[in-house]
Scaffold this motif. Sequence first.
Motif, PDB file in Angstrom:
ATOM      1  N   LEU A 276       0.827  -1.205   0.000  1.00 43.90           N
ATOM      2  CA  LEU A 276       0.000   0.000   0.000  1.00 43.90           C
ATOM      3  C   LEU A 276       0.859   1.253   0.000  1.00 43.90           C
ATOM      4  O   LEU A 276       0.617   2.204  -0.763  1.00 43.90           O
ATOM      5  CB  LEU A 276      -0.911  -0.018   1.229  1.00 43.90           C
ATOM      6  N   CYS A 277       1.882   1.274   0.860  1.00 38.91           N
ATOM      7  CA  CYS A 277       2.727   2.461   0.994  1.00 38.91           C
ATOM      8  C   CYS A 277       3.591   2.700  -0.233  1.00 38.91           C
ATOM      9  O   CYS A 277       3.754   3.848  -0.668  1.00 38.91           O
ATOM     10  CB  CYS A 277       3.596   2.341   2.240  1.00 38.91           C
ATOM     11  N   VAL A 278       4.178   1.649  -0.778  1.00 41.27           N
ATOM     12  CA  VAL A 278       4.997   1.804  -1.975  1.00 41.27           C
ATOM     13  C   VAL A 278       4.145   2.354  -3.117  1.00 41.27           C
ATOM     14  O   VAL A 278       4.568   3.229  -3.869  1.00 41.27           O
ATOM     15  CB  VAL A 278       5.663   0.470  -2.373  1.00 41.27           C
ATOM     16  N   ASN A 279       2.931   1.867  -3.231  1.00 43.41           N
ATOM     17  CA  ASN A 279       2.026   2.371  -4.274  1.00 43.41           C
ATOM     18  C   ASN A 279       1.704   3.842  -4.064  1.00 43.41           C
ATOM     19  O   ASN A 279       1.454   4.580  -5.025  1.00 43.41           O
ATOM     20  CB  ASN A 279       0.739   1.548  -4.286  1.00 43.41           C
TER      21      ASN A 279
ATOM     22  N   GLU B 112       7.106  -2.291  -6.933  1.00 41.45           N
ATOM     23  CA  GLU B 112       7.821  -1.284  -7.724  1.00 41.45           C
ATOM     24  C   GLU B 112       7.777  -1.632  -9.209  1.00 41.45           C
ATOM     25  O   GLU B 112       7.609  -0.745 -10.060  1.00 41.45           O
ATOM     26  CB  GLU B 112       9.260  -1.162  -7.224  1.00 41.45           C
ATOM     27  N   ALA B 113       7.893  -2.917  -9.525  1.00 41.34           N
ATOM     28  CA  ALA B 113       7.826  -3.344 -10.921  1.00 41.34           C
ATOM     29  C   ALA B 113       6.425  -3.117 -11.496  1.00 41.34           C
ATOM     30  O   ALA B 113       6.265  -2.632 -12.622  1.00 41.34           O
ATOM     31  CB  ALA B 113       8.217  -4.816 -11.031  1.00 41.34           C
ATOM     32  N   LEU B 114       5.409  -3.452 -10.711  1.00 43.29           N
ATOM     33  CA  LEU B 114       4.033  -3.282 -11.168  1.00 43.29           C
ATOM     34  C   LEU B 114       3.665  -1.816 -11.350  1.00 43.29           C
ATOM     35  O   LEU B 114       2.823  -1.474 -12.201  1.00 43.29           O
ATOM     36  CB  LEU B 114       3.075  -3.944 -10.177  1.00 43.29           C
ATOM     37  N   LYS B 115       4.289  -0.940 -10.571  1.00 49.04           N
ATOM     38  CA  LYS B 115       4.045   0.502 -10.704  1.00 49.04           C
ATOM     39  C   LYS B 115       4.707   1.095 -11.940  1.00 49.04           C
ATOM     40  O   LYS B 115       4.422   2.227 -12.323  1.00 49.04           O
ATOM     41  CB  LYS B 115       4.577   1.247  -9.479  1.00 49.04           C
ATOM     42  N   GLY B 116       5.633   0.353 -12.529  1.00 50.73           N
ATOM     43  CA  GLY B 116       6.372   0.879 -13.668  1.00 50.73           C
ATOM     44  C   GLY B 116       7.638   1.606 -13.268  1.00 50.73           C
ATOM     45  O   GLY B 116       8.236   2.322 -14.091  1.00 50.73           O
ATOM     46  N   ASP B 117       8.059   1.431 -12.006  1.00 49.42           N
ATOM     47  CA  ASP B 117       9.270   2.099 -11.529  1.00 49.42           C
ATOM     48  C   ASP B 117      10.523   1.260 -11.728  1.00 49.42           C
ATOM     49  O   ASP B 117      11.614   1.677 -11.341  1.00 49.42           O
ATOM     50  CB  ASP B 117       9.128   2.430 -10.030  1.00 49.42           C
ATOM     51  N   ASP B 118      10.371   0.079 -12.289  1.00 44.64           N
ATOM     52  CA  ASP B 118      11.486  -0.851 -12.482  1.00 44.64           C
ATOM     53  C   ASP B 118      11.529  -1.222 -13.961  1.00 44.64           C
ATOM     54  O   ASP B 118      10.773  -2.074 -14.429  1.00 44.64           O
ATOM     55  CB  ASP B 118      11.285  -2.075 -11.583  1.00 44.64           C
TER      56      ASP B 118
ATOM     57  N   CYS C 201      11.646  -4.717 -15.362  1.00 49.93           N
ATOM     58  CA  CYS C 201      11.732  -5.576 -14.163  1.00 49.93           C
ATOM     59  C   CYS C 201      13.167  -6.001 -13.842  1.00 49.93           C
ATOM     60  O   CYS C 201      13.397  -7.036 -13.199  1.00 49.93           O
ATOM     61  CB  CYS C 201      10.866  -6.832 -14.312  1.00 49.93           C
ATOM     62  N   MET C 202      14.139  -5.186 -14.246  1.00 51.53           N
ATOM     63  CA  MET C 202      15.528  -5.580 -14.074  1.00 51.53           C
ATOM     64  C   MET C 202      15.928  -5.674 -12.595  1.00 51.53           C
ATOM     65  O   MET C 202      16.671  -6.571 -12.198  1.00 51.53           O
ATOM     66  CB  MET C 202      16.447  -4.604 -14.815  1.00 51.53           C
ATOM     67  N   GLU C 203      15.438  -4.729 -11.773  1.00 49.15           N
ATOM     68  CA  GLU C 203      15.778  -4.782 -10.352  1.00 49.15           C
ATOM     69  C   GLU C 203      15.127  -5.988  -9.686  1.00 49.15           C
ATOM     70  O   GLU C 203      15.738  -6.635  -8.825  1.00 49.15           O
ATOM     71  CB  GLU C 203      15.367  -3.478  -9.667  1.00 49.15           C
ATOM     72  N   TYR C 204      13.898  -6.275 -10.062  1.00 51.38           N
ATOM     73  CA  TYR C 204      13.204  -7.447  -9.521  1.00 51.38           C
ATOM     74  C   TYR C 204      13.978  -8.725  -9.857  1.00 51.38           C
ATOM     75  O   TYR C 204      14.238  -9.570  -8.988  1.00 51.38           O
ATOM     76  CB  TYR C 204      11.789  -7.523 -10.101  1.00 51.38           C
ATOM     77  N   ILE C 205      14.366  -8.848 -11.114  1.00 50.66           N
ATOM     78  CA  ILE C 205      15.082 -10.048 -11.551  1.00 50.66           C
ATOM     79  C   ILE C 205      16.443 -10.155 -10.863  1.00 50.66           C
ATOM     80  O   ILE C 205      16.838 -11.232 -10.383  1.00 50.66           O
ATOM     81  CB  ILE C 205      15.247 -10.032 -13.087  1.00 50.66           C
ATOM     82  N   SER C 206      17.159  -9.030 -10.786  1.00 53.73           N
ATOM     83  CA  SER C 206      18.487  -9.048 -10.152  1.00 53.73           C
ATOM     84  C   SER C 206      18.393  -9.421  -8.679  1.00 53.73           C
ATOM     85  O   SER C 206      19.202 -10.210  -8.174  1.00 53.73           O
ATOM     86  CB  SER C 206      19.155  -7.679 -10.307  1.00 53.73           C
TER      87      SER C 206
END
Length: 266
Positions: A215-218, A241-247, A250-255
């Motif tokens: 909730l807060c990240v969104n 963060e990935a779902l928000k389009g901030d990644d 999705c490179m940070e998620y994958i890393s």
Amino acid sequence: MIIIGEKINGAIPSMAKAIADRDEAWIREIAKKQAEAGADFIDCCASVDENEVETLAWMIDLIQSVTDTPISVDSPSAQACVDAMQYCSRPGLINSVSGEGRKIDIVFPAIADTQWQVMALLCDDTGIPKSAADRIRVLDHVMARAKEYGIAQSRIHIDPLVEMLCTAEDGISVLLEVMAYTKEHYPGVHLSGAISNISYNLPYRKIVNIAFAVLCVNAGMDSAVLDPLNRDLRGAIYATEALKGDDFYCMEYISAYREGIFGPAK
């Protein structure tokens, strides 16, 4: 997300015992694990009634013996925070300042011409404001004083005050309103807060903390005091963060997954 590792805090019973017993190996191990998990700051809170600065100095030395991750010097006493700055080998984070008493007059001059960052709580001498309007009033005051001292917005982490979900009536709506105002009027600051505060006195706190983090990240939170070893919580933050389009792609998620920050234990 800027991660402020929460585990070296004397308010936690196991850490309080380690501090009282002067268990240096235990404290070093907790510091090392948080740093290896990717914490950006290691929070250091003594939570002792006597010799607080001396205890903070001892704890800071232990942390710095195993990691060069910056320290978040944590105390309800603004003077103790400032006095402990000298023991840190590099600029860190003062946790915290607020509209209470002379805290601003103690902390802001001490960090004005440095690279130190600061956590600002939106409370004052009236206590924790119940309405969004009153918290915003404190916010505007803190930011005006920071401007007087030339402290850039990028060095300020705003804590809109996370209260227990089970006792704070309209707590979430107040929090979100304050966060939205902060992002609109002070876009350069970091929105922060202690994630686990939300779930005190609730069963199965883990799931509440994860839902609250999402909730807060969104809503724009980009800094948080949390357990960096909580793999599910970290994964939920990366996914949000990935779902928000901030990644990007999705490179940070994958890393983070490949590095073992979250996902099945390896």
